[in-house]
Design a protein around this motif. Structure first.
Motif, PDB file in Angstrom:
ATOM      1  N   ALA A   1       0.884  -1.129  -0.056  1.00  0.00           N
ATOM      2  CA  ALA A   1       0.084   0.087  -0.071  1.00  0.00           C
ATOM      3  C   ALA A   1       0.775   1.304   0.064  1.00  0.00           C
ATOM      4  CB  ALA A   1      -0.879   0.005   1.315  1.00  0.00           C
ATOM      5  N   ASP A   2       2.200   1.092   0.407  1.00  0.00           N
ATOM      6  CA  ASP A   2       3.195   2.231   0.107  1.00  0.00           C
ATOM      7  C   ASP A   2       3.411   2.633  -1.087  1.00  0.00           C
ATOM      8  OD1 ASP A   2       3.407   2.716   2.904  1.00  0.00           O
ATOM      9  OD2 ASP A   2       4.984   1.207   3.113  1.00  0.00           O
ATOM     10  N   ASP A   3       3.319   1.607  -2.134  1.00  0.00           N
ATOM     11  CA  ASP A   3       3.562   1.695  -3.401  1.00  0.00           C
ATOM     12  C   ASP A   3       2.462   2.088  -4.654  1.00  0.00           C
ATOM     13  OD1 ASP A   3       6.489   0.871  -2.791  1.00  0.00           O
ATOM     14  OD2 ASP A   3       5.702  -1.016  -2.752  1.00  0.00           O
TER      15      ASP A   3
ATOM     16  N   VAL B   1      -9.902  11.084  -1.771  1.00  0.00           N
ATOM     17  CA  VAL B   1     -10.249  11.065  -0.552  1.00  0.00           C
ATOM     18  C   VAL B   1     -10.240   9.542  -0.094  1.00  0.00           C
ATOM     19  CG1 VAL B   1     -12.407  11.464   1.012  1.00  0.00           C
ATOM     20  CG2 VAL B   1     -12.239  12.695  -1.092  1.00  0.00           C
ATOM     21  N   PRO B   2      -9.848   9.140   1.242  1.00  0.00           N
ATOM     22  CA  PRO B   2      -9.652   7.894   1.388  1.00  0.00           C
ATOM     23  C   PRO B   2     -10.834   7.063   1.594  1.00  0.00           C
ATOM     24  CG  PRO B   2      -8.853   9.254   3.215  1.00  0.00           C
ATOM     25  CD  PRO B   2      -9.561  10.042   2.275  1.00  0.00           C
ATOM     26  N   ALA B   3     -10.932   5.968   1.038  1.00  0.00           N
ATOM     27  CA  ALA B   3     -12.019   5.077   0.696  1.00  0.00           C
ATOM     28  C   ALA B   3     -12.739   4.618   1.974  1.00  0.00           C
ATOM     29  CB  ALA B   3     -11.825   3.735   0.348  1.00  0.00           C
ATOM     30  N   SER B   4     -12.269   4.795   3.120  1.00  0.00           N
ATOM     31  CA  SER B   4     -12.872   4.632   4.500  1.00  0.00           C
ATOM     32  C   SER B   4     -13.687   5.863   4.630  1.00  0.00           C
ATOM     33  CB  SER B   4     -11.976   4.446   5.532  1.00  0.00           C
ATOM     34  OG  SER B   4     -10.757   5.538   5.420  1.00  0.00           O
TER      35      SER B   4
ATOM     36  N   LEU C   1      -8.841  -4.561   2.113  1.00  0.00           N
ATOM     37  CA  LEU C   1      -8.153  -3.954   1.105  1.00  0.00           C
ATOM     38  C   LEU C   1      -8.194  -2.206   1.044  1.00  0.00           C
ATOM     39  CD1 LEU C   1      -9.192  -5.976  -1.984  1.00  0.00           C
ATOM     40  CD2 LEU C   1      -7.132  -6.048  -0.710  1.00  0.00           C
ATOM     41  N   LEU C   2      -9.079  -1.710   2.008  1.00  0.00           N
ATOM     42  CA  LEU C   2      -9.404  -0.105   2.273  1.00  0.00           C
ATOM     43  C   LEU C   2      -8.109   0.455   1.907  1.00  0.00           C
ATOM     44  CD1 LEU C   2     -12.452   0.248   4.278  1.00  0.00           C
ATOM     45  CD2 LEU C   2     -12.109   0.537   1.926  1.00  0.00           C
ATOM     46  N   GLU C   3      -6.960   0.225   2.884  1.00  0.00           N
ATOM     47  CA  GLU C   3      -5.734   0.923   3.012  1.00  0.00           C
ATOM     48  C   GLU C   3      -5.229   1.169   1.572  1.00  0.00           C
ATOM     49  OE1 GLU C   3      -2.339  -0.693   4.416  1.00  0.00           O
ATOM     50  OE2 GLU C   3      -2.914  -2.756   4.049  1.00  0.00           O
ATOM     51  N   PHE C   4      -5.508   0.252   0.435  1.00  0.00           N
ATOM     52  CA  PHE C   4      -5.064   0.623  -1.001  1.00  0.00           C
ATOM     53  C   PHE C   4      -6.019   1.519  -1.571  1.00  0.00           C
ATOM     54  CE2 PHE C   4      -3.337  -3.594  -0.059  1.00  0.00           C
ATOM     55  CZ  PHE C   4      -1.940  -3.513  -0.562  1.00  0.00           C
ATOM     56  N   CYS C   5      -7.115   1.877  -1.192  1.00  0.00           N
ATOM     57  CA  CYS C   5      -8.104   2.563  -1.766  1.00  0.00           C
ATOM     58  C   CYS C   5      -8.289   3.762  -1.569  1.00  0.00           C
ATOM     59  CB  CYS C   5      -9.465   1.646  -2.033  1.00  0.00           C
ATOM     60  SG  CYS C   5      -9.383   0.071  -2.354  1.00  0.00           S
TER      61      CYS C   5
END
Ligand code: HAM
Length: 440
Positions: free
Chosen positions: A160-162, A230-233, A265-269
């Motif tokens: 998720a950093d990349d 915007v974060p997907a969360s 997977l939210l952290e990627f989105c």
């Protein structure tokens, strides 16, 4: 002509794959295939060229301007090299009619051809991983395809950093375009323009937006549409406020969020309304995967296209999926030192068979055959020397795991096996050799 010679170069925008390049390609393709298979997708393929109309009818102006099209010499029918796989997939699904099990989960890794100006991340011939679900209208299907894309990237070492998935929705985009004054019959052209926004000069963008019937204020707003991701969360109420759209328009995205969360997977989105996608057939959620700095072009892009199968004469079947090209992906992997030297990806021989005496020379080929029949990767040297040091150098060059040395003890049914990683050496009976080398 005798005596004349000409140095031929590969056409611009194509690549030659020497063994080390091929090893990198296979490494990427293996990650793609494993990610798809472990998520329950089955592999398919289609023709490299199709009837031209397959693309002109549904893909939209972006892709049509990049087609390599041709007629057979003396023929009338127009064909095009496939620039993307989705029309082929929809045609194949339509041809199955009601016999197609639903949902159907298919993947492929075809070659594609686009007459683009070759540049960093863009070639005229590239491979693309395609993953699609047909016959499932639920946001769970969209989330499954996103999960496959991220699983493939994770297998290649990306986190998720990349990489980031930027998600948008055609209904939200279209509503915003309508609000800016874009008429319904110009929505496709406006989507295409928005998709190109970052790649064309601001003046050219403004001129084209004006051609779409927008007033100067609307042109400025179109140029700025989207803004920050915007974060997907983010909860739906906030999202509805950020985008100034009614909450009902967001129902599918709210469900998609839940599905992504369930898959961890939210952290990627991110939600990002500047993602429009250049292809005309998308009808719902659309998304792209970018590397986080945003320096490269998209690694992957996809979305929901609920009308395409029906428009190719099939049953009314919703569908969604994505394409991930190999070119940008390889650049991103190399930037992050996630690809070994191609040579380190080449297959390692299990056994490098060497004869140390004239009598044993004729035993080398039968020994190779025996080891190969047992499923082992076996090779020998092309050198005629008996200097073991030089021969072992040859074995190490191709990163062989073991040297199998046919010396004096071969007359008694044994060989010397040298483990080239640990340098340990032992005498092994020929009958036990396959076991010792891990074959069977
Ligand atoms: P696309 O956005 O046109 O979508 O392409 C998807 C990916 O293919 C891009 O993100 C990029 O990585 C790669 N790609 C595209 N053009 C080139 C090029 N000229 N050179 C190198 N790589 C390229 C589609 O093709 C859709 N059919 C994807 C899809 C499948 N949607 C639903 N299912």
């Amino acid at each position: 002509m005798a005596g004349s010679s000409h140095v031929y170069q590969a056409p611009r925008g194509t690549r030659d794959f020497l063994p080390e390049d091929m090893a990198v390609r296979l490494h990427i393709e293996q990650a793609w295939r494993t990610a798809a298979v472990t998520h329950g997708f089955l592999e398919i393929e289609g023709p490299t060229f199709e009837h031209l109309e397959l693309y002109t009818s549904k893909s939209g102006p972006g892709i049509v301007s990049e087609l390599f099209s041709f007629k057979r010499s003396g023929g009338e029918t127009e064909f095009a090299l496939r620039p993307e796989f989705t029309p082929t997939l929809a045609r194949m699904a339509a041809a199955q009619g009601r016999g197609l099990p639903v949902p159907t989960r298919w993947f492929s890794m075809p070659w594609h051809y686009r007459a683009e100006r070759p540049q960093r991340g863009r070639l005229r011939e590239f491979r693309q991983f395609n993953v699609d679900v047909i016959g499932d209208a639920s946001p769970a299907a969209d989330a499954e395809t996103i999960a496959v894309a991220l699983a493939a990237l994770a297998r290649l070492g990306l986190t998720a950093d990349d990489v980031q998935v930027r998600i948008s929705h055609r209904a939200v985009v279209n509503r915003m375009l309508n609000d800016l004054g874009v008429a319904d019959d110009r929505i496709t052209a406006a989507q295409d323009l928005l998709d190109k926004r970052d790649r064309i000069e601001p003046d050219a963008f403004a001129a084209k937006a004006t051609e779409l019937g927008l007033d100067p204020d609307a042109v400025t707003r179109l140029a700025a549409m989207g803004g920050e991701a915007v974060p997907a969360s983010t909860d739906p109420a906030t999202l509805s406020e950020v985008w100034s759209v009614p909450a009902e328009t967001l129902t599918e995205l709210v469900e998609l969020r839940e599905e992504l969360e369930a898959r961890g997977l939210l952290e990627f989105c991110r939600w990002d309304i500047s993602i429009v996608r250049g292809l005309a057939y998308y009808t719902g959620a659309v998304w792209e995967i970018h590397e986080t700095s945003g320096n490269e072009r998209a690694i992957a892009g996809g979305g929901r296209y609920d009308n395409l199968v029906e428009s190719f004469g099939g049953p009314s079947l919703p569908a969604c999926g994505f394409g991930m090209g190999d070119v940008v992906l390889e650049l991103v992997l190399r930037d992050r030192s996630l690809i070994e030297q191609g040579a380190d990806l080449l297959p390692r021989p299990d056994a490098f068979v060497l004869s140390m005496t004239d009598e044993n020379d004729s035993a080398v080929v039968p020994m190779l055959s025996r080891l190969r029949a047992a499923g082992l990767h076996a090779r020998t040297t092309g050198k005629s020397t008996r200097n073991l040091g030089k021969l072992l150098k040859d074995a190490n060059k191709c990163r062989a795991r073991h040297a199998v040395i046919l010396g004096e003890e071969f007359a008694d049914g044994s060989v010397t096996v040298k483990d080239l990683d640990s340098a340990e050496q032992s005498t092994v009976a020929v009958d036990e050799l396959v076991d010792r080398l891990g074959g069977g």
